[in-house]
Design an enzyme around this catalytic site. Sequence first.
Site, short mmCIF file in Angstrom:
data_model
loop_
_atom_site.label_atom_id
_atom_site.label_comp_id
_atom_site.label_asym_id
_atom_site.label_seq_id
_atom_site.Cartn_x
_atom_site.Cartn_y
_atom_site.Cartn_z
N ASP A 1 -3.40 2.45 4.35
CA ASP A 1 -3.29 1.43 3.32
C ASP A 1 -4.57 1.41 2.49
O ASP A 1 -5.65 1.12 3.00
CB ASP A 1 -3.08 0.06 4.00
CG ASP A 1 -2.72 -1.03 3.02
OD1 ASP A 1 -2.99 -0.89 1.82
OD2 ASP A 1 -2.16 -2.05 3.47
N SER B 1 2.29 -7.75 2.38
CA SER B 1 1.15 -7.96 1.49
C SER B 1 0.93 -9.46 1.26
O SER B 1 0.77 -10.22 2.22
CB SER B 1 1.37 -7.19 0.19
OG SER B 1 0.17 -7.06 -0.53
N HIS C 1 0.57 1.48 1.79
CA HIS C 1 0.71 0.02 1.72
C HIS C 1 2.17 -0.44 1.76
O HIS C 1 2.42 -1.63 1.94
CB HIS C 1 0.05 -0.48 0.42
CG HIS C 1 -0.04 -1.97 0.32
ND1 HIS C 1 -0.67 -2.76 1.26
CD2 HIS C 1 0.44 -2.84 -0.62
CE1 HIS C 1 -0.58 -4.02 0.91
NE2 HIS C 1 0.08 -4.12 -0.22
#
Length: 234
Positions: free
Chosen positions: A183, A83, A211
């Site tokens: 995601d 991320s 995610h």
Amino acid sequence: MSGQKLHFVLVHGAGHGAWCWYKLRCLMETSGYKVTCLDLKGAGIDRTDPGTIDSFDEYNQPLIDFFLRDLPENEKVILVGHSAGGLSVTDCIHRFGTKKIHMAFYVAANMLKNGFVTDQDFKDGMPDFPEPGKIPFSMIPPEDSILKSMLLRPQPKGIKSAKFTDGPDADNVPRVCIRALYDPYLKPDKQQAAMIRRWPPSQVFDIESDHSPFLSNVFVLFGFIVKAVASIEL
């Protein structure tokens, strides 16, 4: 490599901490790899108040300190960022290049080459956050969801100030994008597709995951990482 263990450095995303990598770290260490997981500023067990972190440079300083102070002069690492941890990885690619980095993995991660400089960068690199009261899609086991809810911390606003100047060796670091197919934040056909198009990586893998592949599909994630590492000459 002269018999030296491959050394992976796992970099968490915003609000997370070193703790989130516990499954992947276990698989890596039991397979004979060296692993470092660290907390960025205001994350995990770092005692800094995230609300006081106004710049990305301050937020990412623990990772930079690792390279400057802790990593032996003759040692190189493989970076894995999740991320917003992708921004941390890119920062290091520009700063240290192939001198200190074998390879870099972006796991459901921000992969903007120069960070947030233009309006298009924000469009392509910022996650889609759910509407208030709406629970985003998740494949994480219930026990890990509870662990995550207990350990998540606020995201420092300074992360959005990330801006990078091209390093002289940055494009020579092999990069691998592991795209999470389900995601809800960095969507594979939206943000991730745009970032891949703008800064094409060496390899792209698609993983059946939300995610957080390190919690929801860690065995496949580990397999992709091992496969990609085996494909380059270290």
